[in-house]
Design a protein around this motif. Structure first.
Motif, mmCIF file in Angstrom:
data_model
loop_
_atom_site.group_PDB
_atom_site.id
_atom_site.type_symbol
_atom_site.label_atom_id
_atom_site.label_comp_id
_atom_site.label_asym_id
_atom_site.label_seq_id
_atom_site.Cartn_x
_atom_site.Cartn_y
_atom_site.Cartn_z
ATOM 1 N N GLN A 21 23.613 44.612 -129.512
ATOM 2 C CA GLN A 21 24.496 43.605 -128.926
ATOM 3 C C GLN A 21 25.700 44.250 -128.245
ATOM 4 O OE1 GLN A 21 25.372 41.005 -132.240
ATOM 5 N NE2 GLN A 21 23.482 39.831 -131.963
ATOM 6 N N GLN A 22 26.303 45.224 -128.901
ATOM 7 C CA GLN A 22 27.450 45.924 -128.310
ATOM 8 C C GLN A 22 27.050 46.602 -127.005
ATOM 9 O OE1 GLN A 22 29.917 47.103 -132.331
ATOM 10 N NE2 GLN A 22 28.708 48.684 -131.390
ATOM 11 N N SER A 23 25.918 47.272 -127.021
ATOM 12 C CA SER A 23 25.440 47.963 -125.822
ATOM 13 C C SER A 23 25.187 46.984 -124.685
ATOM 14 C CB SER A 23 24.163 48.740 -126.116
ATOM 15 O OG SER A 23 24.421 49.785 -127.009
ATOM 16 N N GLU A 24 24.610 45.832 -125.014
ATOM 17 C CA GLU A 24 24.340 44.826 -123.985
ATOM 18 C C GLU A 24 25.637 44.311 -123.359
ATOM 19 O OE1 GLU A 24 21.949 41.174 -122.508
ATOM 20 O OE2 GLU A 24 21.137 42.683 -123.835
ATOM 21 N N VAL A 25 26.648 44.025 -124.190
ATOM 22 C CA VAL A 25 27.930 43.549 -123.664
ATOM 23 C C VAL A 25 28.527 44.614 -122.748
ATOM 24 C CG1 VAL A 25 30.299 42.872 -124.236
ATOM 25 C CG2 VAL A 25 28.384 41.985 -125.590
ATOM 26 N N GLU A 26 28.559 45.854 -123.199
ATOM 27 C CA GLU A 26 29.121 46.930 -122.378
ATOM 28 C C GLU A 26 28.345 47.095 -121.073
ATOM 29 O OE1 GLU A 26 31.345 50.107 -125.071
ATOM 30 O OE2 GLU A 26 29.227 49.915 -125.646
ATOM 31 N N ARG A 27 27.028 47.023 -121.151
ATOM 32 C CA ARG A 27 26.191 47.172 -119.950
ATOM 33 C C ARG A 27 26.506 46.073 -118.935
ATOM 34 N NH1 ARG A 27 21.756 44.998 -118.025
ATOM 35 N NH2 ARG A 27 21.374 43.716 -119.859
ATOM 36 N N TYR A 36 37.344 46.901 -118.945
ATOM 37 C CA TYR A 36 37.548 46.489 -120.330
ATOM 38 C C TYR A 36 37.996 47.673 -121.161
ATOM 39 C CZ TYR A 36 33.089 48.680 -121.557
ATOM 40 O OH TYR A 36 32.077 49.584 -121.757
ATOM 41 N N LYS A 37 38.598 47.339 -122.297
ATOM 42 C CA LYS A 37 39.066 48.360 -123.229
ATOM 43 C C LYS A 37 38.279 48.206 -124.526
ATOM 44 C CE LYS A 37 43.102 49.714 -125.916
ATOM 45 N NZ LYS A 37 44.474 49.374 -126.269
ATOM 46 N N PRO A 38 37.455 49.211 -124.875
ATOM 47 C CA PRO A 38 36.771 49.139 -126.163
ATOM 48 C C PRO A 38 37.754 49.466 -127.295
ATOM 49 C CG PRO A 38 36.165 51.150 -125.016
ATOM 50 C CD PRO A 38 37.070 50.378 -124.096
ATOM 51 N N ASN A 76 26.988 35.899 -129.142
ATOM 52 C CA ASN A 76 26.175 34.730 -128.803
ATOM 53 C C ASN A 76 26.811 33.919 -127.673
ATOM 54 O OD1 ASN A 76 24.176 35.334 -130.695
ATOM 55 N ND2 ASN A 76 25.274 34.255 -132.313
ATOM 56 N N GLN A 77 28.105 33.757 -127.723
ATOM 57 C CA GLN A 77 28.801 33.024 -126.665
ATOM 58 C C GLN A 77 28.764 33.810 -125.350
ATOM 59 O OE1 GLN A 77 32.122 32.870 -129.307
ATOM 60 N NE2 GLN A 77 32.145 30.638 -129.315
ATOM 61 N N PHE A 78 28.901 35.133 -125.446
ATOM 62 C CA PHE A 78 28.814 35.997 -124.275
ATOM 63 C C PHE A 78 27.436 35.882 -123.636
ATOM 64 C CE2 PHE A 78 27.653 40.081 -122.373
ATOM 65 C CZ PHE A 78 28.715 40.306 -121.513
ATOM 66 N N TYR A 79 26.401 35.988 -124.461
ATOM 67 C CA TYR A 79 25.013 35.915 -123.982
ATOM 68 C C TYR A 79 24.774 34.585 -123.267
ATOM 69 C CZ TYR A 79 19.933 35.866 -123.957
ATOM 70 O OH TYR A 79 18.627 35.798 -123.565
ATOM 71 N N GLU A 80 25.243 33.501 -123.859
ATOM 72 C CA GLU A 80 25.077 32.183 -123.246
ATOM 73 C C GLU A 80 25.788 32.115 -121.889
ATOM 74 O OE1 GLU A 80 26.426 27.680 -124.255
ATOM 75 O OE2 GLU A 80 25.517 28.813 -125.897
ATOM 76 N N ALA A 81 26.971 32.686 -121.819
ATOM 77 C CA ALA A 81 27.714 32.691 -120.549
ATOM 78 C C ALA A 81 26.980 33.493 -119.482
ATOM 79 C CB ALA A 81 29.120 33.257 -120.762
ATOM 80 N N VAL A 82 26.398 34.625 -119.863
ATOM 81 C CA VAL A 82 25.628 35.440 -118.917
ATOM 82 C C VAL A 82 24.411 34.654 -118.431
ATOM 83 C CG1 VAL A 82 24.214 37.524 -118.671
ATOM 84 C CG2 VAL A 82 26.426 37.653 -119.831
ATOM 85 N N GLU A 83 23.689 34.045 -119.353
ATOM 86 C CA GLU A 83 22.494 33.276 -118.995
ATOM 87 C C GLU A 83 22.818 32.103 -118.072
ATOM 88 O OE1 GLU A 83 19.067 33.801 -119.830
ATOM 89 O OE2 GLU A 83 20.012 35.740 -120.157
#
Length: 100
Positions: A21-27, A36-38, A76-83
Motif C-alpha cells: 500500500q505504501q509503495s502504491e501511494v508513493e508510485r 510529498y514528504k515521507p 483505502n480512501q486514497f485508492y478510491e480517490a485514484v479510481e
C-alpha cells in the motif's frame, strides 16, 4: 504557495500488505508529479503517536496522508480517490500546485 503533502510510512513493517500500500501511494504521487514528504514512523514512537493523533484514530496504521494540517485519509480512501480520478480533490490540491 500550497501546503505540503505528508505521507506517514513505516520502513520496517513486516506486513506485505502495508508495504504494498505504501509503495502504491508513493508510485501514484510520483507519477502525478505531486511533491510529498515521507515521514517514517519507525524512527520513533512519538511519530507513530503523532500520526495517530493527527488522523484521529488511536489504531491508525500507515500509510496516512495529510496536506499541511488537513487530514486527507488512509490507503483505502486514497485508492478510491485514484479510481474515481479525484486525487487532487482528495489531496486538497489544484493540479497546478503539484510541481515546483
Amino acid at each position: 504557495m500550497s501546503a505540503e503533502v505528508q505521507l506517514y510510512i513505516s520502513s520496517v513493517s513486516a506486513s506485505s500488505v502495508l508495504r504494498s500500500q505504501q509503495s502504491e501511494v508513493e508510485r501514484v504521487l510520483e507519477i502525478k508529479g505531486i511533491n510529498y514528504k515521507p515521514i517514517d514512523i519507525s524512527v520513533s514512537e512519538a511519530l507513530l503517536e503523532e500520526m495517530r493523533s493527527r488522523a484521529g484514530d488511536p489504531d491508525a496504521l500507515p500509510p496516512q496522508i495529510f496536506n499541511g494540517n488537513n487530514y486527507c485519509g488512509d490507503y483505502n480512501q486514497f485508492y478510491e480517490a485514484v479510481e474515481n480520478d479525484e486525487i487532487y480533490d482528495f489531496l486538497k490540491l489544484r493540479e497546478k500546485e503539484t510541481q515546483l
